[in-house]
Design a protein around this motif. Structure first.
Motif, PDB file in Angstrom:
ATOM      1  N   ASP A 100      42.129  34.020  35.502  1.00 12.27           N
ATOM      2  CA  ASP A 100      43.280  34.281  35.357  1.00 12.27           C
ATOM      3  C   ASP A 100      43.965  32.900  34.653  1.00 12.27           C
ATOM      4  O   ASP A 100      45.058  32.818  34.134  1.00 12.27           O
ATOM      5  CB  ASP A 100      43.702  34.101  36.869  1.00 12.27           C
TER       6      ASP A 100
ATOM      7  N   LYS B 262      38.583  40.397  34.278  1.00 14.13           N
ATOM      8  CA  LYS B 262      39.570  40.817  33.469  1.00 14.13           C
ATOM      9  C   LYS B 262      38.928  41.401  32.218  1.00 14.13           C
ATOM     10  O   LYS B 262      38.290  40.563  31.537  1.00 14.13           O
ATOM     11  CB  LYS B 262      40.577  39.692  33.404  1.00 14.13           C
TER      12      LYS B 262
ATOM     13  N   LEU C 197      39.818  45.741  34.539  1.00 18.55           N
ATOM     14  CA  LEU C 197      38.513  44.779  34.815  1.00 18.55           C
ATOM     15  C   LEU C 197      37.510  45.533  34.127  1.00 18.55           C
ATOM     16  O   LEU C 197      37.412  46.618  34.036  1.00 18.55           O
ATOM     17  CB  LEU C 197      38.277  44.523  36.371  1.00 18.55           C
TER      18      LEU C 197
ATOM     19  N   ASP D 120      45.657  44.334  35.630  1.00 14.16           N
ATOM     20  CA  ASP D 120      44.771  44.334  34.416  1.00 14.16           C
ATOM     21  C   ASP D 120      43.559  44.932  34.430  1.00 14.16           C
ATOM     22  O   ASP D 120      43.011  44.850  35.590  1.00 14.16           O
ATOM     23  CB  ASP D 120      44.412  42.803  33.921  1.00 14.16           C
TER      24      ASP D 120
END
Lengths: 442, 291, 338
Positions: free
Chosen positions: B248, B192, B100, B98
């Motif tokens: 997460d 993220k 960042l 993903d």
């Protein structure tokens, strides 16, 4: 020609305005804050609890290793709290806070004023005693004194050097100790000589303290092996390596300790503390602190208990002037600017310097004009201009090969730079980073 | 005439000799190099930022060609597009990563965090950090001296004069991590980016006890744990008087944002709050607690 | 106390030294030589000096303000020093246009293109001077006759410098003893009564200036002494080997720009080495190259070239001529033992 060290050096204005003020005993504070890390090395460990009743001079925290020192209660009273408070560096450190109740001393301490010249303890006993009594270098480095008195195997000390230089401008605490506690000091020197098993000791004093030189010369006239060495005024003569060079002309190699050239250096204040510890059984719980500054109405030398807040010392010296811009713990060259006046004085506090606003600010930084003045004043023969660039650009391997670790952080380069460059700021940073690399390598 | 001839012949001969020597040398000392390294390098953005963990794009290209499994390797600057191209060249499986983005976990503006003293050393956070805890009562917060801005190669940061804090320009940030390394206080974190660049984080790193932290800064995390209690996904942990949201686990439900008594939890890029009827009380009824 | 405490790393005091103090110190040290040039070359020297200083300061200001978009720092005096030294290195009958070109090259190329004060590899005034010397050799080597040309500027009567007299004389086959009759006495040379650039002629005023610089501790003795010493030594060696074709050390020291170069140009902070050892090596290099150019080169004078050449070596000198480290002696003996 008077002796001095061989490389570099500067001549900042003396401004020892408190030199003529005799040592005054500071009244006890209501509450003391005793940090557990007052020395180089492992912090001391405490087993006290809140509410414990303690006496002056009682051990309150035990040495946390060989390079560490005991801490004794500077007052009698009740433990208010074990806490973490902001120290002079602005970071939180563990402390013991004690509410003062009366002044009841531990019975083992001899509080009489009589001079005790006869040294009954043996060399090993002296070293042990110095360690137990929590004595550390009182010139500012706060290196535990008993470690210096125990040379590593294979090394031999042949001369003891007593540091009475006090090359920092403004500070006068060592000067007053030499004048007022001369007799005790000489006995202290003899104790250290016995501990180190040497027959020669030299007291180095800068020429701007003629009264101290005169006084100690008279006192040591009939003493075997103790010499007084007047030195030319030059900063940073009080640096250990510079002093050894100045007094006996030996240069300590890079990265080595003074013992490498057979010398051990102790400060005047430390020597007095050693006398009191060995002869009077008195631990290091108070010290002479100069409180001074151009705007301070009553510049003084106080005998203050460790843990007394800085604000109280300034109050006793006439209070903080209106135009105060900076308060420094220590001298103007190497002292630390304080962000908070409630921090306590510690074993290494030699002075409190209050600077007015007009002296507190740095001037704007300009381009380096490569004048080379920083190179010529560096007492370690380094190239500050280059080290600053290397530290700033993180060229750490080059900084290391340009001997950045030799820097003694005396500040002569920043002091002298016409372009007001923050040379030492970056060199200190680079030293920290290079030091980390070296430690990781081993 | 003969002089001219001799000169021409000599020079031509010398030239030919040199050519032969060069040819032989190039044959003898030829180093075999996988041609794909060059191809991969060309596909990479040539920013040489080190965000991938290798010293420059060339080294990264070599590593990509060498590695059997490149799913762990990622070029933060190029993102998924570049990695897809690289995977295509090499015929290997590309990893899922993903995107960042860097976030500044300090909101101690001049307004929220009163300055107690005035720093006047070299303009460098590292120098200041070596000296002391900073101008405010919070020794964890941002110094505002701009080491991170200095470290940024992508023009993705600037110092907000008003707040004294660095600001990240999201569109330019490639998450190379240079600012994270530059910050002596470890305030900047790569998180993220989140769907539609939406994300939630605790904008504070102060580990002091609640009262101390609050006294130093209005918007400090005081470690009260209310956010952890309302979090339905166990994404929030409290350690050393400080809440941390695991990105997460976080599902961006935003229940933690309104319960924070000091407004230390920030939400970014969410649409402006619509009038919501008494939604705030709901989470308090759920007895679940993550502690 | 109503203000916040200032916190900064140590040291908390400063010597009070500053860049302007050093620059104005150099200007003060150059004043005697300026007076001497006014005395000998009068109005020409005045025009050249004022134009050069004004042009240098102006170029610095314009470049800083409009090209570098920075706050101009002309008040630090460094541009004025460059202008003054540039003027001192030019004949006093140089047309204003050429002076302005020289100033533009000195400041623009010699100094600002490197990033301004502190970053230039070469001495800016010499860059300007050498540019002019190569581009306009006729104008740059027509020397007004001292005293006689006091009230003349472009129309000044010109004559040769002692160095060119000797150089041309020797190459046309005359012996040195014959030529010595044509040049002024050593006393006159020292007092400045000879042809030459505006500021370089009067040795006595330059010596006064350098004594002031040494007293103020703006410069150290290393560079001047090593330059002059090496010029004298090399000249003496040549002179002893053949007194009829090589002039003596005193002649070399007192003529041309050796004194100005050794005292004011070679000692320029920015383009000289940092360590004492490095300074000595640098000075010896300048002295050697000067004598070589003077004796064997095609120019009669070589100080400017010598200094510029050695400027280029300064980074190398700084890299390898480290100052003596504390405790070094002991360290080396230890290494040998192992």
């Amino acid at each position: 020609m008077l002796k001095t060290f061989s490389l570099g050096g500067i001549h900042p204005a003396d401004r020892k305005i408190s030199a003529g003020k005799s040592i005054e005993v500071l009244p006890l504070p209501k509450r003391v804050v005793v940090p557990l890390a007052q020395h180089i090395g492992a912090p001391a460990k405490t087993e006290l609890k809140k509410g414990d009743q303690i006496k002056t001079g009682q051990v309150i925290a035990k040495s946390g290793g060989f390079v560490s020192a005991n801490i004794h209660s500077p007052v009698s009273g009740k433990v208010f709290k074990l806490d973490e408070v902001v120290d002079a560096s602005g970071y939180r450190k563990p402390v013991i806070i004690i509410d003062v109740e009366g002044d009841e001393w531990d019975e083992s301490i001899d509080r009489s004023e009589t001079l005790k010249t006869e040294i009954s303890l043996s060399s090993e006993e002296i070293i042990k005693k110095v360690g137990e009594m929590g004595i550390v270098g009182m010139g500012g480095a706060t290196f535990p004194a008993h470690v210096k008195l125990s040379p590593p195997p294979g090394k031999k000390c042949d001369v003891l050097i007593i540091n009475g230089v006090e090359c920092e401008p403004f500070l006068t605490s060592d000067h007053r100790v030499m004048l007022e506690k001369g007799d005790e000091l000489i006995v202290g020197v003899k104790i250290l000589m016995k501990a180190l098993k040497v027959d020669r000791a030299v007291i180095g004093i800068e020429n701007n303290k003629p009264d101290a030189i005169q006084h100690l010369t008279t006192l040591t006239e009939n003493e075997q092996g103790i010499e007084i060495q007047p030195l030319k005024v030059q900063y940073p003569q009080g640096g250990e390596k510079q002093l050894i060079d100045a007094v006996i002309g030996r240069q300590v190699p890079s990265g080595k300790l003074p013992i490498e050239v057979g010398a051990v250096v102790h400060n005047v204040g430390t020597t007095l503390a050693v006398y009191e510890a060995v002869q009077k059984n008195k631990p290091l719980i108070e010290r002479v602190v100069t409180v001074t500054g151009p705007g301070v109405s009553k510049p003084s030398n106080f005998l203050a208990r460790i843990g007394t807040p800085v604000s109280q010392l300034i109050e006793a010296a006439g209070g903080l002037p209106d135009n105060t811009g900076k308060v420094i713990g220590g001298g103007p060259m190497m002292g630390k600017a304080l962000s908070n006046l409630e921090v306590p004085i510690t074993k290494g506090s030699s002075g409190i310097l209050v600077l007015p606003h007009e002296e507190a600010h740095r001037k704007p930084v300009e381009n380096c004009i490569r004048c080379g003045k920083c190179v010529s004043v560096c007492p370690m023969g380094l190239e500050p201009y280059l080290l600053m660039i290397e530290a700033e650009k993180e060229l750490l391997d080059r900084a290391e090969s340009d001997n950045i670790m030799d820097c003694i952080e005396c500040g002569s380069c920043s002091f002298t730079c016409p372009a007001n460059r923050p040379l030492l700021d970056y060199i200190r940073l680079g030293k920290g980073n290079v030091g980390k690399i070296i430690r990781n390598r081993n | 005439m003969s002089i001219v001839l001799i000169t021409i012949l000599t020079l031509a001969g010398l030239g030919a000799l040199a050519a032969v020597i060069l040819y032989l040398a190039s044959q003898k000392f030829k180093v075999f190099e996988d041609p794909r390294i060059n191809q991969v390098e060309e596909a990479l953005p040539a920013a040489n930022c080190g965000g991938c963990g290798f010293p420059g794009c060339r080294a990264f290209a070599e590593a990509l060609v060498k590695a059997d499994d490149i799913s762990d390797l990622n070029c933060p600057v190029g993102g998924a597009d570049v990695m897809a191209t690289v995977a295509n060249i090499l015929g290997k499986e590309m990893g899922k990563s993903d995107p960042l983005v860097a976030v500044v976990r300090c909101n101690g503006t001049c307004e929220h965090r009163p300055r107690l003293n005035e720093y006047e050393g070299a303009t460098s956070c590292a120098v200041a950090a070596a000296l002391y805890g900073g101008e405010t009562g919070c020794s964890y917060g941002c110094y505002g001296l701009g080491d991170c801005v200095e470290a940024c190669d992508f023009n993705a940061m600037y110092m907000d004069e008003k707040t004294g804090l660095p600001v990240i320009i999201e569109d330019n940030c490639v998450a190379c991590g240079a600012c994270v390394d530059a910050c002596p206080k470890e305030i900047i974190e790569l998180r993220k980016k989140g769907p539609k660049s939406r994300r939630i984080f605790v904008s504070c790193v102060n580990q002091d006890k609640g009262a101390v932290a609050k006294k130093a800064c209005d918007v400090a995390c005081i470690g009260c744990g209310k956010c952890a209690k309302v979090c339905p996904f166990d994404a929030i942990t409290i350690e050393n008087n400080l809440a941390y949201i695991d990105y997460d686990k976080c599902r961006l439900c935003r229940k933690c944002v309104p319960v924070c008594p000091t407004n230390a939890i920030h939400e970014i890029n969410f649409p402006p709050p619509k009038p919501k009827p008494a939604k705030e009380q709901e989470p308090a009824n759920t007895p679940e607690s993550s502690n | 106390m109503n203000q916040k405490l200032v916190v900064s790393p140590s040291p908390h005091v400063h010597s009070g030294d500053s860049v302007p103090k050093n620059m104005y110190g150099v200007i003060i040290a150059l004043i005697p030589a300026l007076l001497a040039s006014l005395w000998y070359f009068g109005i020409g020297a005045l025009i050249v000096t004022l134009t050069a200083i004004a042009a240098c300061v102006l170029f610095e200001w314009v470049i800083q303000k409009y090209l570098m978009k920075a706050t101009p720092s002309i008040s630090d005096g460094s541009a004025a020093v460059t202008g003054l030294l540039l003027a001192f290195n030019m004949p006093s009958n140089l047309p204003i246009g050429l002076i302005i070109i020289g100033a533009a090259v000195a400041i623009g190329i010699g100094k600002m293109s490197f990033g301004g004060l502190g970053n230039n590899t070469f001495n800016p005034a010499l860059v300007g001077r050498v540019f002019l010397l190569i581009s306009f050799p006729v104008q740059m080597t027509s020397w007004p006759v001292p005293v006689a040309s006091r009230f003349q500027y472009l129309d000044a009567t010109t004559g040769a410098t002692p160095l060119s007299v000797v150089k041309e004389g020797l190459s046309s086959g005359a012996s040195l003893s014959e030529l010595m009759g044509e040049i002024p006495s050593y006393l006159n040379l020292f007092m400045g009564n000879m042809g030459g650039s505006a500021g370089e002629i009067a040795g006595i005023t330059l010596v006064l200036g350098v004594l002031y610089l040494l007293w103020r501790k703006i410069i150290t003795w290393h560079i001047p002494v090593s330059v002059l010493g090496s010029v004298a030594v090399f000249a003496a060696i040549l002179n002893i080997s053949d007194p009829e074709s090589y002039a003596g050390p005193l002649f070399h020291l007192l003529t041309g720009g050796v004194l100005l170069g050794a005292f004011f140009m070679a000692t320029d902070y920015v383009s000289s080495p940092m360590s004492k050892k490095g300074m000595l090596l640098y000075g010896v290099g300048i002295g050697l190259i000067t004598v070589l150019i003077r004796v064997y080169g095609s120019y009669p004078e070589g100080v400017s070239f010598a200094i510029l050449i050695m400027n280029a070596f300064v980074p190398l000198i700084d890299r390898y001529m480290k100052p003596k480290r504390f405790g070094e002696k002991v360290k080396t003996t230890k290494v040998q033992k192992q």
